[in-house]
Write an enzyme that holds these catalytic residues in place. Structure first.
Site, PDB file in Angstrom:
ATOM      1  N   HIS A   1       0.869  -1.202   0.000  1.00  0.00           N
ATOM      2  CA  HIS A   1       0.000   0.000   0.000  1.00  0.00           C
ATOM      3  C   HIS A   1       0.897   1.240   0.000  1.00  0.00           C
ATOM      4  CE1 HIS A   1      -3.883   2.040   1.450  1.00  0.00           C
ATOM      5  NE2 HIS A   1      -3.006   3.004   1.219  1.00  0.00           N
TER       6      HIS A   1
ATOM      7  N   HIS B   1       1.555   5.343  -1.624  1.00  0.00           N
ATOM      8  CA  HIS B   1       1.210   6.542  -2.405  1.00  0.00           C
ATOM      9  C   HIS B   1       2.507   7.181  -2.886  1.00  0.00           C
ATOM     10  CE1 HIS B   1      -3.014   6.603  -0.962  1.00  0.00           C
ATOM     11  NE2 HIS B   1      -2.482   6.063   0.128  1.00  0.00           N
ATOM     12  N   LEU B   2       2.655   7.263  -4.204  1.00  0.00           N
ATOM     13  CA  LEU B   2       3.886   7.858  -4.756  1.00  0.00           C
ATOM     14  C   LEU B   2       3.665   9.233  -5.361  1.00  0.00           C
ATOM     15  CD1 LEU B   2       5.580   4.818  -6.531  1.00  0.00           C
ATOM     16  CD2 LEU B   2       6.384   5.983  -4.478  1.00  0.00           C
ATOM     17  N   ARG B   3       2.388   9.591  -5.578  1.00  0.00           N
ATOM     18  CA  ARG B   3       2.050  10.867  -6.246  1.00  0.00           C
ATOM     19  C   ARG B   3       2.631  10.890  -7.656  1.00  0.00           C
ATOM     20  NH1 ARG B   3      -1.282  10.806  -2.040  1.00  0.00           N
ATOM     21  NH2 ARG B   3      -0.465  11.713  -0.146  1.00  0.00           N
TER      22      ARG B   3
ATOM     23  N   ASN C   1      -4.931   7.315  -6.204  1.00  0.00           N
ATOM     24  CA  ASN C   1      -5.659   8.564  -5.905  1.00  0.00           C
ATOM     25  C   ASN C   1      -4.873   9.808  -6.329  1.00  0.00           C
ATOM     26  OD1 ASN C   1      -3.881   7.988  -3.761  1.00  0.00           O
ATOM     27  ND2 ASN C   1      -5.091   9.142  -2.279  1.00  0.00           N
TER      28      ASN C   1
ATOM     29  N   LYS D   1      -9.131  -0.354  -6.175  1.00  0.00           N
ATOM     30  CA  LYS D   1      -9.178   0.278  -4.858  1.00  0.00           C
ATOM     31  C   LYS D   1     -10.518   0.951  -4.628  1.00  0.00           C
ATOM     32  CE  LYS D   1      -7.751   2.072  -0.946  1.00  0.00           C
ATOM     33  NZ  LYS D   1      -6.668   2.931  -0.539  1.00  0.00           N
TER      34      LYS D   1
ATOM     35  N   HIS E   1     -10.419   1.034   1.441  1.00  0.00           N
ATOM     36  CA  HIS E   1     -10.293   2.009   2.522  1.00  0.00           C
ATOM     37  C   HIS E   1     -11.525   1.821   3.396  1.00  0.00           C
ATOM     38  CE1 HIS E   1      -8.942   5.956   4.293  1.00  0.00           C
ATOM     39  NE2 HIS E   1     -10.128   5.783   4.831  1.00  0.00           N
TER      40      HIS E   1
ATOM     41  N   HIS F   1      -4.845  -0.623   5.870  1.00  0.00           N
ATOM     42  CA  HIS F   1      -4.430   0.123   7.068  1.00  0.00           C
ATOM     43  C   HIS F   1      -5.365  -0.082   8.248  1.00  0.00           C
ATOM     44  CE1 HIS F   1      -7.131   2.730   4.869  1.00  0.00           C
ATOM     45  NE2 HIS F   1      -6.192   3.232   4.103  1.00  0.00           N
TER      46      HIS F   1
ATOM     47  N   LEU G   1      -5.376   9.021   7.816  1.00  0.00           N
ATOM     48  CA  LEU G   1      -6.681   8.362   7.853  1.00  0.00           C
ATOM     49  C   LEU G   1      -6.534   6.917   7.424  1.00  0.00           C
ATOM     50  CD1 LEU G   1      -8.865  11.222   6.362  1.00  0.00           C
ATOM     51  CD2 LEU G   1      -8.998  10.290   8.686  1.00  0.00           C
TER      52      LEU G   1
ATOM     53  N   ASP H   1       1.348   2.558   3.579  1.00  0.00           N
ATOM     54  CA  ASP H   1       0.497   3.745   3.401  1.00  0.00           C
ATOM     55  C   ASP H   1       1.341   5.020   3.478  1.00  0.00           C
ATOM     56  OD1 ASP H   1      -1.794   5.133   2.801  1.00  0.00           O
ATOM     57  OD2 ASP H   1      -2.602   5.091   4.832  1.00  0.00           O
TER      58      ASP H   1
ATOM     59  N   HIS I   1       2.957  14.559   1.730  1.00  0.00           N
ATOM     60  CA  HIS I   1       2.345  15.855   1.457  1.00  0.00           C
ATOM     61  C   HIS I   1       3.394  16.919   1.733  1.00  0.00           C
ATOM     62  CE1 HIS I   1      -1.890  14.507   1.194  1.00  0.00           C
ATOM     63  NE2 HIS I   1      -1.557  13.626   2.123  1.00  0.00           N
TER      64      HIS I   1
ATOM     65  N   ALA J   1      -4.293  14.756   5.375  1.00  0.00           N
ATOM     66  CA  ALA J   1      -4.099  13.476   6.069  1.00  0.00           C
ATOM     67  C   ALA J   1      -3.047  12.677   5.320  1.00  0.00           C
ATOM     68  CB  ALA J   1      -5.404  12.707   6.096  1.00  0.00           C
TER      69      ALA J   1
END
Ligand code: DOR
Ligand code: ZN
Length: 347
Positions: free
Chosen positions: A14, A16-18, A42, A100, A137, A175, A220, A248, A252, A264
């Site tokens: 899980h 997030h790499l953007r 996302n 997802k 989620h 998560h 979150l 996760d 940011h 978050a």
């Protein structure tokens, strides 16, 4: 004396790499440690089609440090209008490894998510049939539900009905943060698994307020009570193959964290494996580490474990590092809980 441990190279189920500059800045931290990662979709706009996933995968590959073998495994962002046909073909050619489910409004960039689970029932039906995993989620978005109960209420209102209606759909409860969640997964069968993050192994909700309100401890689902954390610990070190690591890691920029309406997400990739190892050591469960980080997740997603190993060493003094990375004109701060870190990746 330094203690060392070698384990099969872990995977991050899980992540997030953007995109763009941020992707280039955060990716090396994960690629250094993990063999593969399930990449969260996302983005803005979200990764909803095989075509978008393929071009995102290419951008990730291009941003990799030279010589890296890191494999991004792409996921499909489910919307109310995802078509089962698209999912079918994309999964067959491995353009997607999972879909997802973001309940609409549950978290960062979830505005295009699913507004009612029934809207994706035809897609879930197709996924069950072809064996495609659903990554979830697991929080309801009803503002009337206490934020600390949203995971438990999700089980009742969404997960349980989906499990009943699609008993052979492979689901990953992402998560996991609560004792209710842990108890639920333990009660279920091999079609339901769960990821656990480094930060939920370390934090309780007290950390959000220790020394004043701290947005760097905010993610979150939000961290919960000591009792919940204890349940998460038990699940992680249980040796039960339904619990595995998903960091996760969710970067940011500082300017989005240090403001009213703080974003978050916790960027933990650089220290993720060190902290997980440390928690396992504290729980006297280092013998259970490799299953959790490197074997069970791969099994659930239909892969063999990675062919290489990593070595971690316990330092005598807390690990020192620059606890932030530069992204353009901004910085992203690295997860730094109250607990000093002693375990570091050495090879
Ligand atoms: O804390 C979180 N951050 N939780 C999520 O579910 C999304 C993530 C993000 O993308 O920033
Ligand atoms: Zn996430």
């Amino acid at each position: 004396m330094n203690t060392e441990i070698s384990i099969i190279r872990p995977d991050d189920w899980h992540l997030h790499l953007r995109d763009g500059e941020m992707l280039g800045a955060v990716l090396p931290s994960s690629a250094r440690i993990y063999g593969r990662a399930l990449i969260m979709p996302n983005l803005v706009p979200p990764v909803t089609t095989a075509k978008l996933a393929e071009s995102y995968r290419k951008r990730i590959k291009e941003a990799l440090p030279e010589g890296s073998d890191f494999k991004p495994l792409m996921t499909c962002y489910l919307t109310d209008s995802t078509s089962e046909k698209d999912i079918h073909t994309a999964y067959a050619v491995k353009a997607f490894h999972a879909a997802k489910l973001f309940p609409s409004g549950a978290t960062t960039n979830s505005e295009n998510g699913v507004t009612d689970i029934k809207n994706v029932y035809p897609v879930l039906e197709a996924m069950q049939e072809i064996g495609m995993p659903l990554s979830v989620h697991g929080e309801v978005t009803d503002p009337e539900v206490d934020i600390f109960d949203r995971e438990a209420v999700f089980i009742e209102q969404v997960l349980e009905p989906v499990r009943r209606d699609f008993p052979e759909l492979k689901i990953i409860f992402e998560h996991l943060t609560s004792k209710s969640g842990v108890d639920y997964v333990f009660e279920q069968d091999e079609y339901l698994a769960a990821t656990i993050t480094p930060h939920h192994l370390l934090l309780t909700r007290n950390d959000l307020f220790a020394g004043g309100m701290n947005p760097y401890m905010y993610c979150l689902p939000v961290a919960k009570t000591f009792e919940d954390r204890e349940a998460i610990h038990k699940a992680a070190i249980s040796g039960d193959k339904r619990f595995f690591l998903g960091t996760d890691s969710a970067p940011h920029p500082a300017r989005m964290k240090e403001k009213v309406g703080a974003a978050a997400g916790i960027f933990n990739a650089p220290t993720s494996i060190g902290y997980v190892t440390q928690v396992f050591e504290e729980l006297d469960a280092l013998d259970k580490l490799e299953g959790f980080t490197s074997i069970y997740g791969a099994g659930f997603y239909g892969f063999l474990p990675n062919g290489s190993t990593i070595t971690l060493a316990k330092q005598e003094e807390p690990v020192e590092m620059n606890w932030q990375i530069k992204v353009g004109g901004d910085v992203v701060k690295i997860f730094k809980p109250d607990t000093p870190l002693f375990w570091d990746l050495v090879d």
